[in-house]
Scaffold this motif. Structure first.
Motif, short mmCIF file in Angstrom:
data_model
loop_
_atom_site.label_atom_id
_atom_site.label_comp_id
_atom_site.label_asym_id
_atom_site.label_seq_id
_atom_site.Cartn_x
_atom_site.Cartn_y
_atom_site.Cartn_z
N UNK A 172 29.49 41.86 22.61
CA UNK A 172 30.88 41.71 22.20
C UNK A 172 31.40 40.32 22.53
N UNK A 173 31.02 39.78 23.66
CA UNK A 173 31.42 38.41 24.03
C UNK A 173 30.91 37.41 23.00
N UNK A 174 29.64 37.53 22.66
CA UNK A 174 29.05 36.60 21.68
C UNK A 174 29.73 36.74 20.31
N UNK A 175 30.00 37.97 19.91
CA UNK A 175 30.65 38.20 18.62
C UNK A 175 32.07 37.65 18.63
N UNK A 176 32.77 37.80 19.76
CA UNK A 176 34.12 37.26 19.88
C UNK A 176 34.12 35.74 19.73
N UNK A 177 33.15 35.09 20.36
CA UNK A 177 33.05 33.63 20.24
C UNK A 177 32.81 33.22 18.79
N UNK A 178 31.90 33.91 18.13
CA UNK A 178 31.57 33.58 16.74
C UNK A 178 32.77 33.80 15.82
N UNK A 179 33.61 34.79 16.15
CA UNK A 179 34.76 35.13 15.30
C UNK A 179 35.99 34.30 15.63
N UNK A 180 35.92 33.49 16.68
CA UNK A 180 37.07 32.67 17.04
C UNK A 180 38.14 33.39 17.82
N UNK A 181 37.78 34.51 18.45
CA UNK A 181 38.73 35.21 19.33
C UNK A 181 38.89 34.38 20.61
N UNK A 182 40.11 34.24 21.08
CA UNK A 182 40.35 33.41 22.26
C UNK A 182 40.33 34.21 23.56
N UNK A 183 41.01 35.34 23.59
CA UNK A 183 41.32 36.01 24.86
C UNK A 183 40.43 37.23 25.06
N UNK A 184 39.90 37.39 26.29
CA UNK A 184 39.01 38.50 26.61
C UNK A 184 39.33 38.97 28.03
N UNK A 185 39.78 40.22 28.15
CA UNK A 185 40.06 40.81 29.46
C UNK A 185 38.99 41.86 29.73
N UNK A 186 38.27 41.68 30.82
CA UNK A 186 37.12 42.52 31.17
C UNK A 186 37.47 43.50 32.28
N UNK A 187 37.24 44.79 32.03
CA UNK A 187 37.28 45.79 33.09
C UNK A 187 35.94 45.79 33.78
N UNK A 188 35.90 45.33 35.02
CA UNK A 188 34.67 45.26 35.80
C UNK A 188 34.75 46.30 36.91
N UNK A 189 34.24 45.97 38.08
CA UNK A 189 34.27 46.92 39.18
C UNK A 189 34.25 46.19 40.51
N UNK A 190 35.00 46.68 41.44
CA UNK A 190 34.90 46.18 42.80
C UNK A 190 33.45 46.38 43.27
N UNK A 191 32.89 45.41 43.95
CA UNK A 191 31.51 45.48 44.41
C UNK A 191 30.55 44.73 43.51
N UNK A 192 31.02 44.25 42.36
CA UNK A 192 30.13 43.53 41.45
C UNK A 192 29.71 42.18 42.00
N UNK A 193 30.46 41.65 42.96
CA UNK A 193 30.06 40.38 43.58
C UNK A 193 28.80 40.51 44.41
N UNK A 194 28.55 41.72 44.92
CA UNK A 194 27.40 41.93 45.81
C UNK A 194 26.86 43.35 45.60
N UNK B 279 43.74 41.34 45.29
CA UNK B 279 43.11 40.37 46.18
C UNK B 279 41.76 39.97 45.62
N UNK B 280 41.01 39.19 46.40
CA UNK B 280 39.68 38.78 45.94
C UNK B 280 38.56 39.26 46.85
N UNK B 281 38.91 40.01 47.90
CA UNK B 281 37.87 40.52 48.81
C UNK B 281 38.41 41.74 49.56
N UNK B 282 38.87 42.73 48.80
CA UNK B 282 39.51 43.90 49.41
C UNK B 282 38.50 44.80 50.11
N UNK B 283 37.34 44.99 49.49
CA UNK B 283 36.33 45.87 50.08
C UNK B 283 36.12 47.12 49.27
N UNK B 284 34.87 47.46 49.03
CA UNK B 284 34.50 48.54 48.11
C UNK B 284 35.02 49.90 48.56
#
Length: 214
Positions: free
Chosen positions: A91-113, A162-167
């Motif tokens: 979807x990211x690649x397709x968005x770039x090809x289509x000229x979409x500017x904005x992308x908000x990603x639902x990720x998960x706490x703990x993805x950093x480690x 925050x940026x380091x709340x804890x899983x």
């Protein structure tokens, strides 16, 4: 400014809340679902338009004409690398090809480690981490939102950010996550930001303004 927003994973639990919230806004919400039999349901929940597409296949028809994307899709543990990583990258690649500017990603706490989390979540968190990193390296104006454990309680409109709340620090209703995604979408100062959220005492708008000001 009114935007046409594609909601990837619109039929999921967070995605349904995103669809409903966008349905009450000035934006046009385009719900992306995998099955034809989900179309009527999504439109009854507030989608201005519904498109059938599979993240593991060609999604160019779903992205065409969109100004922004909210990625709220998830594999539910069945195919984390195929959906949570490769589907997001597609979807990211397709968005770039289509000229979409904005992308908000639902990720998960703990993805950093991912290795620091429960063994049962390591593959999921690794898939999320790799999708997040691909988004960061893309040319899209991104925001990555990482909630803690999700619940089905009614949203209250307040969070901790925050940026380091804890899983293991707490949980958050899916409705509040969805509202955070939509507000982040409208907040230009959050472009390039990655942050964690849990239930808290600060109104969502004010909490996100704090992140944007740093």
């Amino acid at each position: 400014m009114t935007q046409t927003v594609l909601i990837a994973g619109a039929h999921g639990q967070v995605g349904q809340h995103v669809t409903a919230i966008l349905g009450e806004s000035d934006h046009e919400g385009r719900a992306m679902v995998r099955d034809d039999d989900q179309v009527e349901e999504m439109e009854s929940q507030g989608a201005d338009k519904t498109v059938v597409a599979d993240l593991t296949e060609d999604v160019s028809h779903a992205v065409e004409g969109c100004d922004a994307i909210v990625f709220a899709a998830g594999s539910g543990g069945d195919d984390v690398y195929g959906v949570d990583r490769d589907g997001a990258i597609n979807l990211i690649e397709t968005a770039e090809e289509a000229g979409v500017d904005r992308f908000v990603m639902l990720s998960s706490m703990g993805a950093d480690d991912p290795e620091s989390g429960p063994d049962s979540l390591e593959d999921y968190l690794t898939a999320k981490a790799e999708a997040d990193e691909y988004l960061r390296r893309s040319g899209l104006e991104y925001t990555i939102v990482r909630p803690g454990e999700l619940t089905n309680e009614s949203g209250v409109g307040t969070i901790e950010v925050g940026d380091d709340i804890g899983l293991d620090a707490g949980d958050i209703p899916r409705e509040d996550v969805a509202r955070t995604l939509v507000i982040a979408l409208e907040h230009d100062a959050l472009v390039g930001e990655t942050f964690e959220i849990l239930s808290g005492d600060e109104p969502i708008e004010e909490a996100l303004e704090t992140i944007a000001a740093n």
